[in-house]
Design an enzyme around this catalytic site. Sequence first.
Site, PDB file in Angstrom:
ATOM      1  N   ASP A  54       0.836  -1.090   0.030  1.00 10.94           N
ATOM      2  CA  ASP A  54      -0.039  -0.035   0.097  1.00 10.94           C
ATOM      3  C   ASP A  54       0.882   1.219   0.032  1.00 10.94           C
ATOM      4  O   ASP A  54       1.612   1.444   1.070  1.00 10.94           O
ATOM      5  CB  ASP A  54      -0.931  -0.103   1.147  1.00 10.94           C
ATOM      6  N   ASN A  63       2.471   5.247 -10.533  1.00 13.29           N
ATOM      7  CA  ASN A  63       1.434   5.300 -11.143  1.00 13.29           C
ATOM      8  C   ASN A  63       0.107   5.006 -10.321  1.00 13.29           C
ATOM      9  O   ASN A  63      -1.076   5.260 -10.928  1.00 13.29           O
ATOM     10  CB  ASN A  63       1.497   4.001 -12.109  1.00 13.29           C
ATOM     11  N   TYR A  96      -7.856  15.608  -6.040  1.00 18.04           N
ATOM     12  CA  TYR A  96      -7.334  14.954  -7.139  1.00 18.04           C
ATOM     13  C   TYR A  96      -6.479  15.704  -7.683  1.00 18.04           C
ATOM     14  O   TYR A  96      -5.341  15.442  -8.105  1.00 18.04           O
ATOM     15  CB  TYR A  96      -8.382  14.200  -7.827  1.00 18.04           C
ATOM     16  N   LYS A 130      -2.199  15.882  -8.050  1.00 18.11           N
ATOM     17  CA  LYS A 130      -1.681  15.663  -9.505  1.00 18.11           C
ATOM     18  C   LYS A 130      -0.715  16.920  -9.756  1.00 18.11           C
ATOM     19  O   LYS A 130       0.317  16.902 -10.470  1.00 18.11           O
ATOM     20  CB  LYS A 130      -2.733  15.253 -10.508  1.00 18.11           C
TER      21      LYS A 130
HETATM   22  P1  NAP Z   1      -7.071   2.095 -12.177  1.00 14.55           P
HETATM   23  O1  NAP Z   1      -7.316   1.048 -13.262  1.00 14.55           O
HETATM   24  O2  NAP Z   1      -8.325   2.103 -11.143  1.00 14.55           O
HETATM   25  O3  NAP Z   1      -5.707   1.746 -11.615  1.00 14.55           O
HETATM   26  C1  NAP Z   1      -5.297   2.391 -10.311  1.00 14.55           C
HETATM   27  C2  NAP Z   1      -4.386   1.700  -9.767  1.00 14.55           C
HETATM   28  O4  NAP Z   1      -3.760   2.192  -8.557  1.00 14.55           O
HETATM   29  C3  NAP Z   1      -4.670   0.056  -9.485  1.00 14.55           C
HETATM   30  O5  NAP Z   1      -3.799  -0.851 -10.047  1.00 14.55           O
HETATM   31  C4  NAP Z   1      -4.711   0.089  -7.814  1.00 14.55           C
HETATM   32  O6  NAP Z   1      -4.188  -1.134  -7.453  1.00 14.55           O
HETATM   33  C5  NAP Z   1      -3.434   1.186  -7.634  1.00 14.55           C
HETATM   34  N1  NAP Z   1      -3.782   1.803  -6.337  1.00 14.55           N
HETATM   35  C6  NAP Z   1      -4.564   2.384  -5.757  1.00 14.55           C
HETATM   36  N2  NAP Z   1      -4.288   2.842  -4.362  1.00 14.55           N
HETATM   37  C7  NAP Z   1      -3.080   2.047  -4.131  1.00 14.55           C
HETATM   38  C8  NAP Z   1      -2.405   1.959  -3.056  1.00 14.55           C
HETATM   39  N3  NAP Z   1      -2.967   2.558  -1.824  1.00 14.55           N
HETATM   40  N4  NAP Z   1      -1.288   1.318  -3.022  1.00 14.55           N
HETATM   41  C9  NAP Z   1      -0.839   0.792  -4.110  1.00 14.55           C
HETATM   42  N5  NAP Z   1      -1.551   0.677  -5.424  1.00 14.55           N
HETATM   43  C10 NAP Z   1      -2.698   1.474  -5.386  1.00 14.55           C
HETATM   44  O7  NAP Z   1      -6.846   3.622 -13.089  1.00 14.55           O
HETATM   45  P2  NAP Z   1      -5.864   4.203 -14.007  1.00 14.55           P
HETATM   46  O8  NAP Z   1      -6.760   5.059 -14.859  1.00 14.55           O
HETATM   47  O9  NAP Z   1      -5.281   2.963 -14.638  1.00 14.55           O
HETATM   48  O10 NAP Z   1      -5.008   4.885 -13.260  1.00 14.55           O
HETATM   49  C11 NAP Z   1      -3.630   5.003 -13.148  1.00 14.55           C
HETATM   50  C12 NAP Z   1      -2.799   6.304 -12.917  1.00 14.55           C
HETATM   51  O11 NAP Z   1      -3.563   7.256 -13.977  1.00 14.55           O
HETATM   52  C13 NAP Z   1      -3.728   6.996 -11.856  1.00 14.55           C
HETATM   53  O12 NAP Z   1      -2.473   7.654 -11.024  1.00 14.55           O
HETATM   54  C14 NAP Z   1      -4.424   7.962 -12.367  1.00 14.55           C
HETATM   55  O13 NAP Z   1      -4.763   8.950 -11.424  1.00 14.55           O
HETATM   56  C15 NAP Z   1      -3.803   8.392 -13.524  1.00 14.55           C
HETATM   57  N6  NAP Z   1      -4.810   9.132 -14.583  1.00 14.55           N
HETATM   58  C16 NAP Z   1      -5.819   8.340 -15.196  1.00 14.55           C
HETATM   59  C17 NAP Z   1      -6.517   9.201 -16.477  1.00 14.55           C
HETATM   60  C18 NAP Z   1      -7.695   8.251 -16.605  1.00 14.55           C
HETATM   61  O14 NAP Z   1      -8.363   8.847 -17.547  1.00 14.55           O
HETATM   62  N7  NAP Z   1      -7.795   6.946 -16.634  1.00 14.55           N
HETATM   63  C19 NAP Z   1      -6.216  10.264 -16.310  1.00 14.55           C
HETATM   64  C20 NAP Z   1      -5.126  10.853 -15.844  1.00 14.55           C
HETATM   65  C21 NAP Z   1      -4.440  10.274 -15.015  1.00 14.55           C
HETATM   66  P3  NAP Z   1      -4.967  -2.209  -6.981  1.00 14.55           P
HETATM   67  O15 NAP Z   1      -5.866  -2.745  -8.130  1.00 14.55           O
HETATM   68  O16 NAP Z   1      -4.149  -3.585  -6.482  1.00 14.55           O
HETATM   69  O17 NAP Z   1      -5.617  -1.780  -5.478  1.00 14.55           O
END
Ligand code: NAP
Length: 250
Positions: free
Chosen positions: A66, A93, A158, A162
């Site tokens: 975590d 990430n 958020y 960021k």
């Molecule tokens: P996602 O599918 O929800 O993935 C988020 C990941 O973060 C999951 O693998 C989760 O792990 C991990 N996570 C959450 N809390 C955690 C913790 N306390 N310790 C370790 N791991 C943790 O979302 P995503 O869209 O791929 O997001 C990845 C990154 O991209 C994030 O930083 C997000 O803010 C950024 N982002 C996304 C978007 C978008 O449009 N999707 C846009 C801009 C930025 P578990 O599943 O194992 O819990």
Amino acid sequence: MPQTENLRRAALITGGAKGIGRAICLALAENGMNIAVNYAGSAAAAEETAAACRALGVQAITLQADVRSPEACQKLVEDTAAAFGRIDVLVNNAGITADKLLLRMTEADFDNVLATNLKGAFFCTKAACRFMMHQRYGRIISVSSVVGLHGNAGQANYAASKAGLIGLTKSTAKEYAARNITANAVAPGFIATDMTAVLSEPARAAAEAAIPAGKIGHAEDVAAAVAFLAGEQAGYITGQVLCVDGGMGM
Ligand code: NAP
């Protein structure tokens, strides 16, 4: 750039089990790096991602941690270095959202998002820099967001996390540039993952309409940018924020 066994770079990707993190694991494995897939709760998905990396001919392990815990982040980095003998690339990430309008946002909503998205990156960066300094080589990439550059209604927590990542990135870049360690951020726009799947259809349509490219991005679009910044050829690029947003932030 494919790598040889005598110098196979090693990368740790936080939140690497699914979504953007998974695509980053695969892109770095494709480039010949050994991969440590960090996960918090998604053990099965992490193992599947690691197996997909191994199928590309590299070593891959899964590490539960975590990122809100400084001790867990320290161990995560140490376990990566112990498994592969080095840690060349850190991708911060892991991230969450807890969207609410400001007046409804609780202190817990704010703290939890900052603890995961920003403090987690600080803990991992600090731990990784110790190894990278000795190696005199490192690539740190943090996954920020266009929201960190421009703000967004309903995402004060958020957006603050960021934006904070960008300050962390630039400061790290300045401190470690002379040690051959680069620190950069990518700022994705609207990417199709579990994080955005929860949005209502009108919210999704409104976001799509605001993208000059006329389409929502994919995790692989972000992974390609991260892979570029993680490569040896990107060694003279540091402290930058690379938007991967179909022109959304222009
Ligand atoms: P996602 O599918 O929800 O993935 C988020 C990941 O973060 C999951 O693998 C989760 O792990 C991990 N996570 C959450 N809390 C955690 C913790 N306390 N310790 C370790 N791991 C943790 O979302 P995503 O869209 O791929 O997001 C990845 C990154 O991209 C994030 O930083 C997000 O803010 C950024 N982002 C996304 C978007 C978008 O449009 N999707 C846009 C801009 C930025 P578990 O599943 O194992 O819990």
